[in-house]
Design an enzyme around this catalytic site. Structure first.
Site, short mmCIF file in Angstrom:
data_model
loop_
_atom_site.label_atom_id
_atom_site.label_comp_id
_atom_site.label_asym_id
_atom_site.label_seq_id
_atom_site.Cartn_x
_atom_site.Cartn_y
_atom_site.Cartn_z
N SER A 228 0.82 -1.20 0.00
CA SER A 228 0.00 0.00 0.00
C SER A 228 0.86 1.26 0.00
O SER A 228 1.68 1.43 -0.90
CB SER A 228 -0.95 -0.04 1.20
OG SER A 228 -1.97 0.91 1.05
N ASP A 459 -8.95 -3.21 -6.64
CA ASP A 459 -8.44 -2.71 -5.37
C ASP A 459 -9.00 -1.30 -5.17
O ASP A 459 -8.77 -0.41 -6.00
CB ASP A 459 -6.92 -2.69 -5.42
CG ASP A 459 -6.26 -2.25 -4.12
OD1 ASP A 459 -6.91 -1.57 -3.31
OD2 ASP A 459 -5.08 -2.58 -3.93
N HIS A 488 -7.19 -5.63 -1.36
CA HIS A 488 -6.10 -4.66 -1.31
C HIS A 488 -4.84 -5.37 -0.83
O HIS A 488 -4.79 -5.84 0.30
CB HIS A 488 -6.46 -3.51 -0.38
CG HIS A 488 -5.37 -2.49 -0.21
ND1 HIS A 488 -4.69 -1.97 -1.29
CD2 HIS A 488 -4.85 -1.91 0.90
CE1 HIS A 488 -3.81 -1.09 -0.85
NE2 HIS A 488 -3.87 -1.04 0.47
#
Length: 553
Positions: A228, A459, A488
């Site tokens: 991320s 995502d 994600h």
């Protein structure tokens, strides 16, 4: 036998070798961290409470609590003044299990920004394959200002006490309330900052911290796994210190062209689409949840419930602990947001059962699923440091009217979390620390050409278009794409195909032959066998502690 099967699977993936990669072949890069020489790391036993958290969280995967170690690393508060004030980063090391020297140290970052990485290190190690555990040490670290690093900034520990004001739909009452709260939170952070930390929590500061960690480990090059926001940190490091990168995996990728205002607007659309998909999943199992047999009926139930909670939040006091929990529309939205991050049986079934509990008058289950405490103190360190980075990485629009117009436009079609996300970030309007210029990711002639990326096509936290932007900037990178998946970050999320690419890269320097390779998703979860709306006990996901469950990571 397992090793043979994995090797055969990897061979079928169409991987090619990178050629020999040496950790002794780079010359020192120019940059502020190049002039700071850290002390050697002194690895020692971790604090007992940290070890217990590791044990309870990850020992079911692998007994990491028995081997994890800790160290503290002093770094400059300001790399422009390396002999000035120092701060301390907390590091963890989960050592490899093989005989002889490790193949390397994989430094990991879980995202956020503001996510604690000291605990992420043992997690990644526990989730790694036996071959990866034998070969690599995993190094976690709490970024500056976060977790066990010192100082760790907290601004208002009562900010998330429930029920918080409704996020609204842009009406004047909600706008006035949340602008007032946001300005107050920004002031509280400024008051809590005793050493000027908020002026030095940009991504570029953490880039230099990564370089200092590399030097403290005694490695010529950095092996890295970022998830991320950790992809933005990693790609920024590769831009600033390109000759110091060995192997780098980026998972759930931030589009560097959108940081950070536009990135959050893009999330609003994507999360709304994922939550609507989740409502359709609930409708498929109407015989279990009884919330409606079409997506629209479930949608209408949810938004009707949000309106009801705005008028009268649900409160419930746990008879054992005596703690009162409350659920208003803000708390409900924050928790259901998690369903947009990952297709998980525990999350999807637990939330659907919790919604059914409300319909059945079961306040205890409903509050236990979606509620937050009404009093006491909560750790807002992660939220504070999220803002500290995002508000200063780049200048956000100064005009509230631009914010209002953009969010009103998106909310008209995608109302799930648009205004909640706006208020999550609104302290940036009032932030005291000066904003800088973001790293121009990829803008270096020496950029590494062997980075490996992972991404799902739906995502919501880091939308696919941003990953394509990063992939284009990282010339020579390869990307493994999980088609149709809504999770994600996809490494260690249940796909043997995905994890085989991850292992092949770190263990043998192999990547896909094609620039983008597509792999199938895992499909939707199903309710537990024999489940009904009254069988949610033990499957509830925890309530979110902050206005947004997980901003980027």
């Amino acid at each position: 036998m397992k090793r043979i099967v994995v090797a055969a699977a990897v061979a079928a993936l169409g991987l090619t070798g990178l050629g020999a990669t040496s950790a002794q072949a780079a010359s020192p890069p120019a940059g502020p961290a190049g002039g700071f020489d850290p002390a050697a790391l002194d690895w020692h036993a971790c604090p007992a409470d940290f070890v217990e958290t590791v044990r309870s969280s990850y020992d079911s995967l692998y007994p990491v609590s028995k081997i994890v170690q800790c160290a503290e690393l002093q770094v400059p508060l300001d790399y422009g003044a390396p002999n000035g004030t120092k701060i301390t980063l907390q590091l963890t090391k989960t050592p490899h299990t093989g005989d002889g020297p490790a193949q390397g140290d994989i430094v990991v970052n879980p995202g956020g920004p503001g996510g604690g990485g000291a605990l992420f290190g043992p997690r990644v190690f526990a989730q790694n394959s036996p071959e990866m555990r034998e070969a690599y040490n995993v190094i976690g670290f709490d970024p500056r200002g976060v977790g066990m690093s010192r100082p760790a900034l907290s601004c208002d520990t009562a900010y998330t006490n429930a029920p918080r004001p409704a996020y609204g739909d842009g009406e004047i009452g909600a706008v006035a309330t949340w602008l007032w709260r946001s300005a107050g939170y920004a002031r509280d952070c400024e008051r809590a900052d005793e050493i000027g930390l908020l002026d030095h929590v940009k991504t570029i500061d953490s880039v230099h911290d990564l370089e200092t960690i590399r030097k403290a480990l005694g490695n010529e090059r950095l092996d890295y796994y970022g998830a991320s926001y950790g992809t933005y940190l990693g790609s920024s490091y590769a831009t600033v210190y390109p000759k110091r990168v060995d192997k780098m995996v980026l998972d759930g990728n931030v589009g560097p062209s959108d940081v950070w205002y536009d990135a959050n607007l893009n999330q609003d659309v994507a999360f709304d689409e994922n939550v609507e998909y989740y409502f359709g999943w609930i409708a498929q199992y109407d015989d279990v949840y009884h919330l409606g047999d079409t997506r629209k009926k479930v949608h209408d139930f949810f938004y009707g419930l949000r309106d009801e909670l705005r008028k009268k939040p649900v409160r419930h006091t746990d008879p054992e602990s005596g703690q009162e929990l409350a659920v208003g529309p803000a708390e409900l939205t924050d928790v259901v947001l998690n369903a947009g991050y990952r297709r998980s049986q525990a999350i999807w079934h637990g939330y659907a059962a919790g919604l059914s509990a409300y319909k059945n008058g079961d306040a205890a289950t409903f509050a236990g699923t979606f509620g937050s405490p009404t009093s006491g103190e909560a750790d807002d360190n992660g939220y504070a440091m999220y803002l500290a980075t995002e508000c200063t990485d780049v200048q956000w629009p100064r005009s509230w009217w631009k914010w209002y117009r953009d969010n009103a436009r998106i909310n008209a079609k995608h109302p799930f979390t648009t205004w909640g996300n706006a208020w999550f970030n609104a302290p940036c309007l009032f932030w005291g620390a000066k904003a800088g210029e973001p790293v121009d990711v990829g803008a270096t002639p020496d950029l590494p050409d062997d980075i490996l990326m992972f991404q799902s096509t739906h995502d919501a936290a880091t939308p696919y278009e941003g990953a394509l932007d990063l992939h284009k900037r990282l010339r020579g990178s390869r990307m493994v794409v999980q088609d149709g998946d809504r999770t994600h970050c996809i490494v260690h999320r249940g796909s043997e195909v995905v994890d085989a690419y991850f292992d092949a890269y770190f263990l043998r320097g192999e990547r896909p032959a094609e620039r983008i390779v597509h792999v199938p998703d895992l499909g939707d979860p199903k309710p537990p066998a024999g489940a009904d709306a009254e069988a949610a006990a033990g499957l509830r996901a925890p309530a979110a502690a902050l206005p947004k469950a997980d901003v980027i990571r």
